[in-house]
Scaffold this motif. Structure first.
Motif, PDB file in Angstrom:
ATOM      1  N   HIS A 280       1.167  -1.235   0.093  1.00  0.00           N
ATOM      2  CA  HIS A 280      -0.104   0.235  -0.322  1.00  0.00           C
ATOM      3  C   HIS A 280       1.211   1.164   0.391  1.00  0.00           C
ATOM      4  O   HIS A 280       1.142   2.006   0.921  1.00  0.00           O
ATOM      5  CB  HIS A 280      -0.991   0.057   1.210  1.00  0.00           C
ATOM      6  N   GLY A 281       1.021   1.284  -1.373  1.00  0.00           N
ATOM      7  CA  GLY A 281       2.233   2.765  -1.526  1.00  0.00           C
ATOM      8  C   GLY A 281       2.094   3.643  -2.103  1.00  0.00           C
ATOM      9  O   GLY A 281       0.736   4.151  -2.752  1.00  0.00           O
ATOM     10  N   GLN A 282       2.516   4.848  -1.783  1.00  0.00           N
ATOM     11  CA  GLN A 282       2.084   6.337  -3.007  1.00  0.00           C
ATOM     12  C   GLN A 282       4.042   6.916  -3.245  1.00  0.00           C
ATOM     13  O   GLN A 282       5.034   6.730  -2.328  1.00  0.00           O
ATOM     14  CB  GLN A 282       1.609   6.792  -1.645  1.00  0.00           C
ATOM     15  N   LYS A 283       3.764   7.501  -4.406  1.00  0.00           N
ATOM     16  CA  LYS A 283       5.207   8.554  -4.671  1.00  0.00           C
ATOM     17  C   LYS A 283       5.548   9.062  -3.552  1.00  0.00           C
ATOM     18  O   LYS A 283       5.147   9.676  -3.384  1.00  0.00           O
ATOM     19  CB  LYS A 283       4.889   9.219  -6.103  1.00  0.00           C
ATOM     20  N   GLY A 284       6.630   8.525  -3.576  1.00  0.00           N
ATOM     21  CA  GLY A 284       7.601   9.379  -2.420  1.00  0.00           C
ATOM     22  C   GLY A 284       7.889   9.738  -0.568  1.00  0.00           C
ATOM     23  O   GLY A 284       8.170  10.212  -0.570  1.00  0.00           O
ATOM     24  N   TYR A 285       6.949   9.252  -0.409  1.00  0.00           N
ATOM     25  CA  TYR A 285       6.060   9.254   0.815  1.00  0.00           C
ATOM     26  C   TYR A 285       5.346   8.026   1.393  1.00  0.00           C
ATOM     27  O   TYR A 285       4.939   7.476   0.934  1.00  0.00           O
ATOM     28  CB  TYR A 285       5.341  10.360   1.586  1.00  0.00           C
ATOM     29  N   HIS A 286       5.655   7.879   3.200  1.00  0.00           N
ATOM     30  CA  HIS A 286       4.679   6.908   3.737  1.00  0.00           C
ATOM     31  C   HIS A 286       4.786   5.883   3.072  1.00  0.00           C
ATOM     32  O   HIS A 286       5.366   5.640   2.439  1.00  0.00           O
ATOM     33  CB  HIS A 286       3.643   7.051   3.717  1.00  0.00           C
ATOM     34  N   GLY A 287       3.954   5.078   3.124  1.00  0.00           N
ATOM     35  CA  GLY A 287       4.188   3.891   2.462  1.00  0.00           C
ATOM     36  C   GLY A 287       3.733   2.377   3.642  1.00  0.00           C
ATOM     37  O   GLY A 287       4.914   2.364   4.268  1.00  0.00           O
ATOM     38  N   VAL A 288       3.171   1.405   3.323  1.00  0.00           N
ATOM     39  CA  VAL A 288       3.282  -0.138   3.705  1.00  0.00           C
ATOM     40  C   VAL A 288       3.009  -0.800   3.622  1.00  0.00           C
ATOM     41  O   VAL A 288       3.001  -1.017   2.300  1.00  0.00           O
ATOM     42  CB  VAL A 288       2.462  -0.352   5.292  1.00  0.00           C
TER      43      VAL A 288
END
Length: 268
Positions: free
Chosen positions: A60-68
């Motif tokens: 469960h990711g997003q570009k450049g930030y956060h994500g697990v």
């Protein structure tokens, strides 16, 4: 059966894929939960991690930030995620393991909260507090289901106990150890009678850290750490933990994350 679960804020999985592979080679966890992967799903290094033995991967990711991401040798029966605070940030994954008796693994990356511990002037801190309150309401709804077999792991960005920080007195006004954060975490723990696995093996009156700042010139010598990473289980699993270790040595690996992996084994 024994199941080994590891959690690690990797601080960019693509930048540190070699460190993930090293941890896998040394610890061989059945389930590895990563936070702050900092990439979209399509950029996640699936090929390398499947080659390492993890056929079951939820991202469960997003570009450049956060994500697990949750990697597992055990098949998933179900995968879902929650959108906290209507932000759309990728900060949570829940995976149901397909195993006798079942088990749900929650993988969280709680907002850090910025530097100023005042929600009136710091929207990042306000977001963090709201996020933890939403977590509590989510689990409060399961209060009567205390036999559910659940594990909650991740970078929760709160060090709740006096000896979870290098100086309780000096960090009372520092984000991650403020009284308001600690109170909210205690409410979250009480919402489902969560059991703190790490403190099952290290008494409350002993120092226990999982994070050391990049700002320290010599983090090891200073040892000014905080316990921001956690492994909790529900009462149905309270008697299952048989070991726990914080891989502090990994903080010293080349181009390391500022977090160390935490590894626990449950005997079911």
């Amino acid at each position: 059966m024994d199941i080994k679960i590891a959690t690690w804020n990797i601080n960019s999985v693509r930048l540190r894929i070699n460190l993930v592979e090293r941890l896998i080679a040394e610890e061989s966890p059945d389930v590895l939960c990563l936070q702050e992967i900092k990439c979209i799903n399509d950029a996640f290094p699936l090929k390398a991690l499947k080659a390492a033995g993890y056929e079951h991967i939820a991202v469960h990711g997003q570009k450049g930030y956060h994500g697990v991401a949750t990697l597992s040798r055990i098949p998933f029966k179900k995968v879902d995620s929650m959108n906290f605070c209507e932000k759309g940030d990728c900060r949570h994954l829940a995976t149901d393991l397909d195993m006798p008796g079942g088990m749900r693994v929650h993988n969280f990356y709680v907002p850090a909260g910025g530097d100023e511990p005042d929600p009136e002037i710091n929207p990042k801190f306000a977001h963090k507090l709201a996020f933890v309150r939403e977590m509590t309401r989510l689990y409060d709804g399961h209060r009567t289901k205390s036999q559910n077999r659940m594990v909650l792991v991740g970078d929760l960005n709160i060090a709740p106990l006096e000896h979870d920080v290098w100086s309780h007195k000096q960090l009372l006004k520092v984000v991650s150890h403020t009284p308001v954060e600690v109170a909210l975490m205690n409410e979250l723990i009480a919402s489902h009678d969560w059991v703190d696995v790490m403190r099952r093996f290290v008494p409350d009156n002993e120092k226990l850290y999982s994070w050391w700042s990049y700002r320290a010139k010599d983090w090891l010598a200073a040892d000014r750490g905080r316990r921001l990473d956690h492994i909790w289980v529900t009462p149905a699993l309270a008697d299952t933990p048989v070991s726990m270790t914080v891989r502090k040595d990994a903080r010293g690996w080349e181009r390391a994350s500022d977090h160390a992996p935490v590894v626990a084994t449950l005997r079911l």
